[in-house]
Write an enzyme that holds these catalytic residues in place. Sequence first.
Site, PDB file in Angstrom:
ATOM      1  CD  GLU A   1      -2.358  -1.149   2.909  1.00 55.21           C
ATOM      2  OE1 GLU A   1      -2.260  -0.135   3.631  1.00 55.21           O
ATOM      3  OE2 GLU A   1      -3.000  -2.158   3.233  1.00 55.21           O
TER       4      GLU A   1
ATOM      5  CE  LYS B   1       5.763   5.024   6.830  1.00 58.12           C
ATOM      6  NZ  LYS B   1       5.350   6.353   7.273  1.00 58.12           N
TER       7      LYS B   1
ATOM      8  CG  ASP C   1       4.181  12.262   4.940  1.00 56.28           C
ATOM      9  OD1 ASP C   1       4.149  11.928   6.146  1.00 56.28           O
ATOM     10  OD2 ASP C   1       5.081  12.950   4.447  1.00 56.28           O
TER      11      ASP C   1
ATOM     12  CE1 TYR D   1      -3.085   2.321   8.739  1.00 51.08           C
ATOM     13  CE2 TYR D   1      -3.293   4.174   7.255  1.00 51.08           C
ATOM     14  CZ  TYR D   1      -2.845   3.644   8.440  1.00 51.08           C
ATOM     15  OH  TYR D   1      -2.168   4.436   9.328  1.00 51.08           O
TER      16      TYR D   1
ATOM     17  CE  LYS E   1      10.613   6.822   5.958  1.00 50.13           C
ATOM     18  NZ  LYS E   1       9.777   7.770   6.696  1.00 50.13           N
TER      19      LYS E   1
ATOM     20  CB  CYS F   1       8.703  47.008  -8.477  1.00 47.79           C
ATOM     21  SG  CYS F   1       8.355  45.538  -9.479  1.00 47.79           S
TER      22      CYS F   1
ATOM     23  CB  CYS G   1       7.656  47.917 -13.191  1.00 47.75           C
ATOM     24  SG  CYS G   1       6.808  48.177 -11.620  1.00 47.75           S
TER      25      CYS G   1
ATOM     26  CB  CYS H   1       4.882  45.788  -7.387  1.00 48.02           C
ATOM     27  SG  CYS H   1       4.825  46.766  -8.904  1.00 48.02           S
TER      28      CYS H   1
ATOM     29  CB  CYS I   1       4.383  45.508 -12.753  1.00 44.97           C
ATOM     30  SG  CYS I   1       5.771  44.556 -12.124  1.00 44.97           S
TER      31      CYS I   1
END
Length: 674
Positions: free
Chosen positions: A116, A118, A120, A230, A318, A412, A415, A428, A434
Site C-alpha cells: 500500500e 505509505k 503522509d 487501512y 521508504k 519593484c 518595473c 508592487c 508591471c
Amino acid sequence: MAMNRNKAESRIHELHAALRHHDYLYYVKDQPEISDSEYDGLFQELRELEDQFPDLVTPDSPTQRVGGVPLDDFTKIRHAAPMLSLDSDQAEDALRRFDERVRRTLGASRVDYVVEPKLDGASVELVYENGILTRASTRGDGTVGEGITDNVRTIAAIPLRLRSVGAKPPAFLAIRGEVIMRIAAFEELNEMLLVEGKSPFANPRNAAAGSLRQLDPQVTAARPLDIYLYDVLAGEGTSLQTQWDVLGALASWGLRVNDLPRRISSVDDIVDYHMDLQARRDDLEYEIDGVVVKLDDIAAREVLGATSHHPRWAFAFKFPPRKEITRVLKIVPSVGRTGVVTPGALLRPVELGGVTVSRANLHNREEVARKDIREGDLVRVQRAGDVIPQVLERVAEPGRRRGHPFRMPSHCPSCGSELVERGPFTVCPNSYQCPAQLAARLEHFASRDALDIEGLGEETAKLLVNQGLVRRLPDLFELEPGDLVRLEGFATKSASNLVAAIEHSSAVDLHRFLYGLGIPEVGVTVAKTLATHFRSLEALRRSSGAELESIDGVGPKMAEQIESFFSDARNDSILDDLLAGKIMVVEGAGGEGTALQGLKFVFTGALQRMTRRQAKELVESLGASVVSSVSRETDYVVVGTDPGSKYDKAIAVGVTTLSEDGFIDLLHDSGVEV
Ligand code: IVH
C-alpha cells in the site's frame, strides 16, 4: 407548512438515508448522482424539519457534523488495540531481509503480501458502535491518544454511520487510517494563512495533524481534510482473514479506502511497485513517503509477533526523503501575479527525491525574519508534490560569521515602482503595467487548473511579455507562429504547437476561466463554488458584494476582492476583449455525467458562431465525441455553410442532421449557454 410529527419522523429518516447515500457516492465513490444544488435542497429540507422538531435530531444526522463546542483541553482515549509504528528503511537490502525473515519464520513456500502507499498524514483511530461513529483519537503514544471526536466528525469523507448493505458492520469496530490534506488544498490553506499574517504549515502532514488538533471544531471544519482507512484494530465477531479482506470490508462499510494497494507474492514485485509509485509520486494528489508491505494472512502474523514498537509482519519501504540540507546562495525578491513581492532563496542545488532543486520559497519578509534566514546560511528544505520547495528552518553553525539580515527592496525589481507595505506583504502597486506581474498572470492563466495551455510555462510567459508580444491577456490569442519563431528557444514546430495549444484552450469551462483570471483569493475551490452558484460569467459580473458573501464558502474578504476585481474598468475591458471572439466560456455545464454522454458528432461545413475546435471542446465537455466520418453509429451531423459530402452521406444513411442553430439549441438543452 407544519408536518405532523410522525410524518416528519419518517421523512427525516428518508432524508438521512438519502444524504448518507449521496455523501457516499460523492466522497467515497467519487461518482455523484445528483447536483450540488439538489443535495443542498435535501439538506435544507432536513434542517427545516429538525428546526420544527428538535427532539428528532440524532447525533448521526448529516446536519450534526459541526456541532461540537470549543474544548479547554483534549480528553485522553485508550485505543482498542495498540496503534503500533512501522519498522522502516529506504534500502532494498532491508526489505529483502524482512522478506527472508518472514519466509523463514513461517516456513512457507508461498507468502502473499499487500502493498500500500505509505500515506503522509496523521494516524487516527475511529470507533463505530452499532454502526455509529462514537469516538476518534490521535495515535498519541500508541496506547493512549487525544480525543478528537468532534473534529473528526467534521470531515465529510468520514461517515457518521456505516453502510450495512453487504456484510453488516460488527457491533463494535475500531479502525485505523490516515487523515491527509491534499496538496492543492494544502497550498490554498497556506496562501490563506499568509494572507491572514499567520505562519504557513511546512507540509501537508503538519497541516493535517495541526488541523485535527484544534480545540475548536469550527476551525477543523473549515480545513479541507480527507482520510483513507487501512486497518481494523478491533472488530467484535469479524472473521477477516487477510489484509485484502480488511480493505474490502472497510470499503463495503462505506469507508474510504485507497485505490493503489495490490496483493503480490514476491519481493521483486514489491521492488517494482515501489519504483512505480516513486515515479508517480509527483502526480498523486496527496503526499506519500514510501510503500507499506503487510503480510496478507492475518493468522500468520501471530507467528511473527511484534517488538514493543513495531510488528514483524509489516515493513515500510521508504522513498528517499524530500527534505535535505543545503546552503542559501542568495535571497532574491520576485513579483507575483497579484503584485506581492516574495523573497525566494537561490540554493546550492540539492536533490530532493529525484528532482534537483535550486530555488525555495520564503513566503514573506515576516517569515524570513521569523526563521531568521540570511544569505550564506545552511537551511533545511522540503518539497511536497511538484510545488515549489520551502525553506523549513535554518541549521545553526556555531562560530560561523553570518551575513546581514534580509531586507526587502524599496522599489519593484521588475518595473521600478515604489513598493508599498500591506500587512505582512510588500506589494508592487503597478498592477497593470508591471511586466513581472503580467508574466505571472499569464503563466497562471495558462496553468493546468486554468486554461491548461501546454507549452506556456514560466519561461515562455516571461519571454512573451518581455518581448512585448503580450501586453494584455487578450494579446495571447492574436499570436501567430511567425511572431514566435523569432524568439529564443522556438522553432517552427514549437511555435505552431503553442499557437495550436492556445487555440485549443479557447473553449473553457467557467470555473477554469474564473480561476485563470487570478482574482486574489479565488483558488480552484472558490472558482468552482462561484461557477456553480452563478452559472454564467455575466451573472457573476453583475453580482453584489452582499450576494457574494451569502454564498457558502465565500468569506467577506473574498467577496470584497471579487467585487473590486469586477468593478475595475481595466478588468472589464480585458474581459470584454477576451469574450469578443477570443474565448468561449462554457457555462452552466454540470460537469459530471451529462445529457450528451457517449454521443457521436460529425461536423461538416463552416460554423459561424464558433470555430470547429471550440465546437469540439464543447461537445467533449458534455461527454460526447467528435468523429471524422459519418456512419450508422453517428448520432448527429452538424451542417454549416458549404457542407461537404458528409452531409450527403448523413442523408443517405439516415443520421439526424442539425443546423448550427439546432446544434446551439441542443447545447442549451444540455445546460450550456454559448
Ligand atoms: S499500517 C502495524 N498502513 O505510517 C501497522 N500505516 O511509521 C501500522 N501509515 O503511524 C500501520 N500509511 O500513520 C499503515 N498504508 C498504511 C500507512 C500507514 C501511512 C503511517 C501510520 C504509521 C506510520 C508508521
